[in-house]
Design an enzyme around this catalytic site. Structure first.
Site, PDB file in Angstrom:
ATOM      1  CB  SER A   1      23.511  12.346  11.748  1.00 37.43           C
ATOM      2  OG  SER A   1      24.692  12.687  12.411  1.00 37.43           O
TER       3      SER A   1
ATOM      4  CD  GLU B   1      37.469   5.833   7.347  1.00 40.68           C
ATOM      5  OE1 GLU B   1      36.556   6.303   8.067  1.00 40.68           O
ATOM      6  OE2 GLU B   1      37.902   4.673   7.487  1.00 40.68           O
TER       7      GLU B   1
ATOM      8  CD  GLN C   1      24.778  16.814  18.086  1.00 40.56           C
ATOM      9  OE1 GLN C   1      25.116  15.653  18.315  1.00 40.56           O
ATOM     10  NE2 GLN C   1      25.655  17.768  17.923  1.00 40.56           N
TER      11      GLN C   1
ATOM     12  CD  GLU D   1      29.559  15.782  19.415  1.00 44.30           C
ATOM     13  OE1 GLU D   1      29.036  16.645  18.679  1.00 44.30           O
ATOM     14  OE2 GLU D   1      29.418  14.562  19.236  1.00 44.30           O
TER      15      GLU D   1
HETATM   16  C1  LIG Z   1      27.571   6.310  19.153  1.00 41.95           C
HETATM   17  C2  LIG Z   1      27.098   7.352  18.159  1.00 41.95           C
HETATM   18  C3  LIG Z   1      26.330   8.408  18.612  1.00 41.95           C
HETATM   19  C4  LIG Z   1      25.874   9.376  17.708  1.00 41.95           C
HETATM   20  N1  LIG Z   1      25.060  10.378  18.185  1.00 41.95           N
HETATM   21  C5  LIG Z   1      24.584  11.301  17.320  1.00 41.95           C
HETATM   22  C6  LIG Z   1      23.669  12.315  17.776  1.00 41.95           C
HETATM   23  O1  LIG Z   1      23.293  12.369  18.959  1.00 41.95           O
HETATM   24  N2  LIG Z   1      23.193  13.196  16.891  1.00 41.95           N
HETATM   25  C7  LIG Z   1      23.564  13.194  15.580  1.00 41.95           C
HETATM   26  O2  LIG Z   1      23.123  14.059  14.840  1.00 41.95           O
HETATM   27  N3  LIG Z   1      24.421  12.229  15.101  1.00 41.95           N
HETATM   28  C8  LIG Z   1      24.929  11.283  15.951  1.00 41.95           C
HETATM   29  N4  LIG Z   1      25.765  10.294  15.474  1.00 41.95           N
HETATM   30  C9  LIG Z   1      26.050  10.221  14.035  1.00 41.95           C
HETATM   31  C10 LIG Z   1      27.478  10.568  13.659  1.00 41.95           C
HETATM   32  O3  LIG Z   1      27.698  11.951  13.758  1.00 41.95           O
HETATM   33  C11 LIG Z   1      27.674  10.045  12.229  1.00 41.95           C
HETATM   34  O4  LIG Z   1      27.535   8.642  12.262  1.00 41.95           O
HETATM   35  C12 LIG Z   1      29.041  10.395  11.670  1.00 41.95           C
HETATM   36  O5  LIG Z   1      29.151  11.781  11.466  1.00 41.95           O
HETATM   37  C13 LIG Z   1      29.291   9.659  10.319  1.00 41.95           C
HETATM   38  O6  LIG Z   1      28.252   9.868   9.451  1.00 41.95           O
HETATM   39  P1  LIG Z   1      27.522   8.626   8.715  1.00 41.95           P
HETATM   40  O7  LIG Z   1      27.177   7.612   9.753  1.00 41.95           O
HETATM   41  O8  LIG Z   1      26.410   9.190   7.886  1.00 41.95           O
HETATM   42  O9  LIG Z   1      28.606   7.978   7.791  1.00 41.95           O
HETATM   43  P2  LIG Z   1      29.028   8.490   6.329  1.00 41.95           P
HETATM   44  O10 LIG Z   1      29.354   9.940   6.382  1.00 41.95           O
HETATM   45  O11 LIG Z   1      28.010   8.039   5.317  1.00 41.95           O
HETATM   46  O12 LIG Z   1      30.359   7.683   6.113  1.00 41.95           O
HETATM   47  C14 LIG Z   1      30.363   6.303   5.689  1.00 41.95           C
HETATM   48  C15 LIG Z   1      31.813   5.890   5.474  1.00 41.95           C
HETATM   49  O13 LIG Z   1      32.370   6.680   4.409  1.00 41.95           O
HETATM   50  C16 LIG Z   1      33.530   7.368   4.858  1.00 41.95           C
HETATM   51  N5  LIG Z   1      33.575   8.701   4.265  1.00 41.95           N
HETATM   52  C17 LIG Z   1      32.557   9.609   4.163  1.00 41.95           C
HETATM   53  N6  LIG Z   1      32.993  10.735   3.565  1.00 41.95           N
HETATM   54  C18 LIG Z   1      34.311  10.549   3.288  1.00 41.95           C
HETATM   55  C19 LIG Z   1      35.327  11.360   2.686  1.00 41.95           C
HETATM   56  N7  LIG Z   1      35.061  12.593   2.247  1.00 41.95           N
HETATM   57  N8  LIG Z   1      36.577  10.833   2.580  1.00 41.95           N
HETATM   58  C20 LIG Z   1      36.867   9.592   3.028  1.00 41.95           C
HETATM   59  N9  LIG Z   1      35.938   8.769   3.606  1.00 41.95           N
HETATM   60  C21 LIG Z   1      34.683   9.240   3.742  1.00 41.95           C
HETATM   61  C22 LIG Z   1      33.360   7.482   6.368  1.00 41.95           C
HETATM   62  O14 LIG Z   1      34.610   7.636   7.024  1.00 41.95           O
HETATM   63  C23 LIG Z   1      32.698   6.154   6.705  1.00 41.95           C
HETATM   64  O15 LIG Z   1      33.655   5.128   6.798  1.00 41.95           O
HETATM   65  C24 LIG Z   1      26.220   9.302  16.343  1.00 41.95           C
HETATM   66  C25 LIG Z   1      27.011   8.247  15.888  1.00 41.95           C
HETATM   67  C26 LIG Z   1      27.445   7.268  16.768  1.00 41.95           C
HETATM   68  C27 LIG Z   1      28.275   6.123  16.252  1.00 41.95           C
END
Ligand SMILES: Cc1cc2nc3c(=O)[nH]c(=O)nc-3n(C[C@H](O)[C@H](O)[C@H](O)COP(=O)(O)OP(=O)(O)OC[C@H]3O[C@@H](n4cnc5c(N)ncnc54)[C@H](O)[C@@H]3O)c2cc1C
Length: 401
Positions: free
Chosen positions: A141, A369, A138, A256
């Protein structure tokens, strides 16, 4: 000490189905049995043997009629209600069987193609998902679009009868062994963010697609960075309407969450095994350990009930509660496993991987969050967060570099 089992009593149909599932698993799971603790679905980039074992297991499931349980009959599934899928998930877990290697294909991509794909796409892509002949990942992200997924900036540009894709995706689980991906890309920068996205199927082994494994603190590399540089995609591989990608992504994310409900329904079996191990050690009388064990049982049981509820309602804000509960159970499980091992927790053992994976469960599929915001706004009716970019053309939204 109470059991962590969150099973709800079966009705007649469920009991018969459970017996059928249990008998089949008892005969077939042997060589594929997974270790204790939650199974890690995705084979490590450097572990081809694990991948082959996963493919063989999925072939076995398919041959036995246990793949695509929720899919329609005409596409090779069994059209089973979520409650029966939950029974299967429980039995799978109790038998120590690993989940299917193509879980993302089956649980996330399949439902998106079933709802939004063309007949030709369904005919071409669905059968090899169930047999694990073709594995999927997928590509949603990005470094600048995770929680705020509609802010993707990977761009698909029209070029003759197809598209050219450029951008950077990250955290793509299993991309290193995937044959195809479902991609969310921007096709229009002049409309608000949700309206300018389109979904595509991308062939992963094509020029212009580069996959770089991301090394995790588990020591493994279950997910990847994916760079798309001039990757060509035929228009036949567009899923849904141009500009309609958000609806496809929402279907995939809801699927999902259903998977999450199934995962919660099977949480009890892992907890039971941990408690059995606890009883066999000489720490069962330790008040701190007992407290942690009681907390785990309470939270695992509540999560199990939430999971069941999720399976019997259409996916909505309840999914946020269930996902939050699931992350907490993982953390409690890891805390108890650490406490009962004492100094032994510093040595690599069967629980180490679970310890190291626990934080990821509170990020994947929506961070704690974000889930709390959903609960606050949609379940508690609290004032919404300010969303200043909602009606602004995406081109004019300030973004980091
Ligand atoms: C094991 C694992 C498997 C994954 N597999 C996939 C995959 O197959 N395909 C894919 O596309 N993605 C995948 N992901 C990615 C996952 O969807 C993202 O990590 C997740 O959506 C969070 O996005 P980010 O890592 O960019 O964090 P960010 O969105 O940058 O967040 C960083 C921090 O800021 C906080 N934050 C952000 N916005 C807000 C808000 N509005 N209010 C309060 N707090 C906020 C968050 O809670 C977090 O603590 C995977 C992640 C993991 C851990």
């Amino acid at each position: 000490m109470a059991s962590g089992d969150a099973t709800i009593r079966d009705g007649g149909e469920e009991a018969a189905f459970r017996a059928e599932a249990r008998a089949w698993l008892a005969e077939h799971v042997g060589p594929f049995r997974a270790g204790d603790g939650p199974s890690i679905v995705f084979a490590d980039a450097a572990d081809p043997e694990h991948l082959e074992r996963g493919r063989s297991w999925q072939r076995e499931l398919h041959a036995g009629g246990w793949a695509g349980l929720g899919w329609p009959l005409e596409h090779g599934g069994r059209d089973l209600a979520p409650a029966l899928q939950a029974v299967w998930a429980e039995e799978l877990r109790a038998a120590g069987a690993p989940p299917p290697v193509n879980l993302l294909g089956e649980a996330v991509v399949g439902p998106a193609l079933l709802a939004h794909g063309t007949d030709a796409q369904r005919e071409r892509f669905l059968p090899p998902i169930l047999t694990a002949e073709e594995l999927w990942c997928q590509l949603f992200s990005e470094p600048g679009a995770g929680s705020d997924l509609a802010a993707v900036s990977t761009t698909a540009t029209r070029d003759g009868d197809g598209w050219v894709v450029d951008g950077h995706k990250t955290w793509s689980s299993g991309a290193h062994h995937a044959d195809f991906a479902i991609l969310l890309a921007r096709t229009d920068w002049d409309v608000p963010k949700h309206e300018g996205c389109t979904c595509f199927v991308v062939e992963m082994r094509r020029p212009g697609v580069t996959v770089e494994p991301v090394r995790q603190m588990t020591g493994g590399a279950a997910f990847d960075d994916v760079v798309l540089a001039g990757a060509r995609v035929p228009d036949d591989f567009r899923v849904g309407a141009e500009g309609g990608g958000w609806a496809v992504a929402v279907t995939a994310l809801a699927a999902e969450r259903l998977q999450l409900g199934l995962g919660l329904a099977r949480a009890g079996a892992g907890v039971d095994r941990l408690l059995a191990d606890l009883r066999s050690r000489d720490v069962a009388g330790d008040p701190v350990v007992r407290q942690l064990a009681a907390q785990l049982v309470i939270e695992a049981r509540s999560a199990g009930y939430l999971g069941r509820r999720l399976l019997t309602t259409s996916p909505g804000p309840d999914a946020a509660l269930a996902k939050l509960a699931s992350g907490r159970v993982s953390r409690r499980y890891a805390e108890l496993a650490e406490a009962m091992r004492g100094a032994g927790a510093m040595v690599h053992d069967e629980y180490t991987l679970q310890d190291l994976w626990a934080p990821a469960t509170r990020i994947a599929g929506g961070t704690d969050e974000i889930l709390k915001t959903v609960i606050a706004e949609r379940l508690l009716g609290l004032p919404p967060e300010p969303r200043v970019d909602r009606d602004v053309p995406f081109r004019d939204v300030p973004r980091g570099s």
